[in-house]
Design a protein around this motif. Structure first.
Motif, short mmCIF file in Angstrom:
data_model
loop_
_atom_site.label_atom_id
_atom_site.label_comp_id
_atom_site.label_asym_id
_atom_site.label_seq_id
_atom_site.Cartn_x
_atom_site.Cartn_y
_atom_site.Cartn_z
N ASP A 10 0.84 -1.21 0.00
CA ASP A 10 0.00 0.00 0.00
C ASP A 10 0.86 1.25 0.00
O ASP A 10 0.58 2.22 -0.72
CB ASP A 10 -0.91 0.01 1.24
CG ASP A 10 -1.99 -1.06 1.14
OD1 ASP A 10 -2.21 -1.57 0.03
OD2 ASP A 10 -2.62 -1.37 2.18
N LEU A 11 1.91 1.23 0.85
CA LEU A 11 2.80 2.39 0.92
C LEU A 11 3.50 2.65 -0.42
O LEU A 11 3.66 3.80 -0.84
CB LEU A 11 3.85 2.18 2.02
CG LEU A 11 3.35 2.30 3.46
CD1 LEU A 11 4.43 1.85 4.43
CD2 LEU A 11 2.94 3.73 3.75
N GLN A 12 3.88 1.55 -1.08
CA GLN A 12 4.54 1.68 -2.38
C GLN A 12 3.60 2.30 -3.40
O GLN A 12 3.99 3.18 -4.18
CB GLN A 12 5.02 0.30 -2.85
CG GLN A 12 5.86 0.34 -4.12
CD GLN A 12 7.15 1.13 -3.93
OE1 GLN A 12 7.81 1.03 -2.90
NE2 GLN A 12 7.50 1.96 -4.93
N GLN A 13 2.30 1.84 -3.34
CA GLN A 13 1.31 2.38 -4.28
C GLN A 13 1.08 3.87 -4.01
O GLN A 13 1.01 4.68 -4.94
CB GLN A 13 0.00 1.62 -4.14
CG GLN A 13 0.09 0.18 -4.66
CD GLN A 13 -1.21 -0.57 -4.44
OE1 GLN A 13 -2.19 -0.02 -3.99
NE2 GLN A 13 -1.19 -1.87 -4.78
N LYS A 14 0.96 4.23 -2.70
CA LYS A 14 0.75 5.62 -2.36
C LYS A 14 1.95 6.47 -2.75
O LYS A 14 1.81 7.60 -3.24
CB LYS A 14 0.49 5.75 -0.86
CG LYS A 14 -0.87 5.21 -0.43
CD LYS A 14 -1.07 5.35 1.07
CE LYS A 14 -2.44 4.81 1.48
NZ LYS A 14 -2.65 4.90 2.95
N GLU A 15 3.12 5.91 -2.52
CA GLU A 15 4.34 6.64 -2.89
C GLU A 15 4.40 6.87 -4.39
O GLU A 15 4.77 7.95 -4.85
CB GLU A 15 5.56 5.83 -2.42
CG GLU A 15 6.88 6.59 -2.61
CD GLU A 15 8.06 5.81 -2.09
OE1 GLU A 15 9.21 6.27 -2.26
OE2 GLU A 15 7.84 4.73 -1.50
N ASP A 16 3.98 5.85 -5.15
CA ASP A 16 3.94 6.00 -6.61
C ASP A 16 2.97 7.09 -7.03
O ASP A 16 3.27 7.91 -7.92
CB ASP A 16 3.57 4.66 -7.26
CG ASP A 16 4.66 3.60 -7.04
OD1 ASP A 16 5.81 4.00 -6.74
OD2 ASP A 16 4.34 2.40 -7.18
N ARG A 17 1.76 7.07 -6.35
CA ARG A 17 0.75 8.09 -6.69
C ARG A 17 1.26 9.49 -6.34
O ARG A 17 1.06 10.44 -7.10
CB ARG A 17 -0.56 7.79 -5.97
CG ARG A 17 -1.32 6.60 -6.56
CD ARG A 17 -2.78 6.61 -6.14
NE ARG A 17 -2.92 6.46 -4.68
CZ ARG A 17 -3.05 5.30 -4.06
NH1 ARG A 17 -3.02 4.16 -4.77
NH2 ARG A 17 -3.19 5.24 -2.76
#
Length: 505
Positions: free
Chosen positions: A75-82
């Motif tokens: 989730d953190l990786q996805q948020k960081e990507d966004r």
């Protein structure tokens, strides 16, 4: 020999008993050790089982934690990507804005340069025109405006008249709308004034006791209260008559107490009248509090509430002044709410606008000026005073709420049946009769009775002699003839009473 054998036998028995005891003790010890070893083995087994279960549980927890960690990391990786993507977009937008701002600044500079050139050309043209016409710019504008005003004067006047008419119609329409919406929201019965009170008697024989020997009781009662007792052939009824509602109410309470007590004599009459006066004072206090609660005002000083309570027994053109004050406060609040003005100031000013009427019979001056002085004395908000002082239009309208109080006062007094002017004129005449009597030195009390056909005046015995009493009656009658207009004749009765009091101990 026998003793030796017996002793040997005993010794052998003791030895055998000891050995047997030792054997049993060793046997029991071995048995206990086996049981302890078995218990230890059992506990060891349970320990291993618990450890095994704990190990399994810990493995499951570790496994779940690993999965949760992987999910959170994902989730953190996805948020960081966004966030990275948004940051990239914002950087692009910022770059575009910087570029647009640069272009805008360049354009602004060009416009300013063109504006400067145009201003210079305008100045050159104006200077050239002034040189040709021989007039300055201001003079030319003044001539132009005068010509336009002259050419279109009639059209301008017609347009202004139409605008004023439309504005007046709109204001009147809005005012009618507010009044029409306000009055139906206040539903309260109209209280008309009376000058008599009927007392029902338990028996007809009670009339004689109230009159007393040679009319002693009834005369004493009337002298102390200033209220006329009308006793006629109507069975079981006595009528109290007085234009002053406070006196009439005191007389009613006192007479009912006398009837209930049964002892009717001058001393008891004085006692019951004193009790009635105390009850009226308490009733006045409660009336002021209830009225303020009814309109939702909770921060008035106690002295103001007492003065407002006294208005319960005051009337203006047949309309009860306390009820009128409540109505004005309610109407003022409603109108202020409709116009988005200060409803609290309007309500409080409407409630207090006639407070001066509570003491007009005690203090000289009109009720408005007295009311202003009272409110200033008790530090009432200045806005409230400014709003209430214009309700007779004797002061300028300092704040918008002043117009509202005036309108609410008119609405309350103009409601059908709210006021009766004829009775007000009658009451005013009775009050003027008493005021004339009080204008003479030595007068203690004065009561206008019998519908204003008789003025009963009580004088201080120490200040007025018997001879002066007759002259006083003549002077009062002469002053009434000079200053008042009235039908028929008015009887002036001056009473001088001496009392000798002594106590038997």
């Amino acid at each position: 020999m026998n003793l030796e054998q017996i002793a040997a036998g005993i010794l052998i028995g003791i030895i055998l008993g000891f050995l047997l005891r030792q054997f049993l003790s060793i046997r029991l010890k071995l048995k206990a050790e086996k049981e302890i070893e078995a218990e230890i083995a059992n506990l060891q087994k349970k320990k291993e089982e618990i450890l095994e279960e704990a190990k399994k549980a810990s493995l499951e927890i570790i496994e779940g934690a690993k999965k949760e960690r992987e999910r959170l990391l994902s989730d953190l990786q996805q948020k960081e990507d966004r966030l990275f993507q948004k940051e990239k977009i914002l950087d692009e937008k910022e770059a575009n804005l910087i570029e647009k701002e640069r272009i805008f600044q360049e354009g602004l500079k060009k416009i300013e340069e063109k504006e400067r050139i145009l201003n210079e050309k305008e100045k050159e043209l104006i200077a050239e025109l002034e040189k040709i016409s021989g007039l300055k710019k201001e003079e030319a504008l003044e001539l132009l405006f005068k010509k336009i005003e002259k050419d279109y004067e009639e059209d301008i006047f017609r347009a202004l008249s139409k605008l004023r008419k439309n504005l007046k119609e709109a204001v009147e329409e809005e005012a009618k709308k507010i009044i029409v919406e306000t009055i139906p929201r206040y539903a309260k019965s109209v209280v008309s004034e009376i000058t008599t009170t009927i007392i029902r008697l338990p028996t007809e024989e009670m009339k004689g006791r109230i009159i007393g020997k040679e009319g002693r009781n009834i005369k004493h009662f009337e002298n102390l209260t200033g209220v006329e007792l009308i006793i006629d052939e109507t069975p079981d009824i006595i009528t109290l008559s007085s234009f002053d509602p406070v006196r009439r109410e005191i007389a009613r309470i006192a007479l009912e107490k006398l009837i209930k007590d049964g002892r009717i004599n001058p001393a008891t009459i004085e006692e019951k009248i004193a009790e009635a006066k105390k009850e009226i004072e308490k009733e006045i206090e409660e009336a002021g509090k209830l009225a303020s609660y009814e309109v939702g005002i909770f921060d008035l000083p106690q002295e103001i509430l007492l003065l407002m309570g006294r208005l319960k027994f005051r009337y203006s053109y047949g309309q009860n002044v306390l009820n009128h004050s409540i109505e004005v406060a309610t109407f003022a609040r409603m109108i202020a709410e409709e116009l988005n003005l200060d409803a609290t100031v309007a309500k409080k000013a409407g409630f207090l606008h006639d407070i001066g009427k509570a003491v007009t019979h005690e203090i000289g001056g009109n009720h408005l000026e007295i009311g202003i002085r009272i409110l200033e004395k008790y530090n009432i908000d200045e806005k409230v005073i400014l709003a209430m002082r214009s309700h007779h239009e004797t002061y300028p309208f300092a704040i918008p709420e002043a117009y509202i109080v005036l309108a609410a006062d008119i609405i309350s007094g103009a409601r059908p049946g709210a006021r009766r002017e004829t009775i007000e004129i009658y009451l005013q005449r009775l009050q003027e009769l008493e005021k004339i009597a009080y204008s003479f030195e030595g007068v203690e009390k004065a009561f206008a009775i019998h519908g204003g056909r008789e003025l009963r005046v009580f004088v201080v015995a120490d200040k007025v002699s018997d001879l002066e009493m007759f002259n006083l009656a003549k002077e009062i009658a002469s002053k009434i003839e000079r200053e008042l207009t009235y039908p028929g004749e008015i009887k002036v009765v001056v009473i001088r009473e001496n009392r000798a009091i002594e106590y038997a101990r």
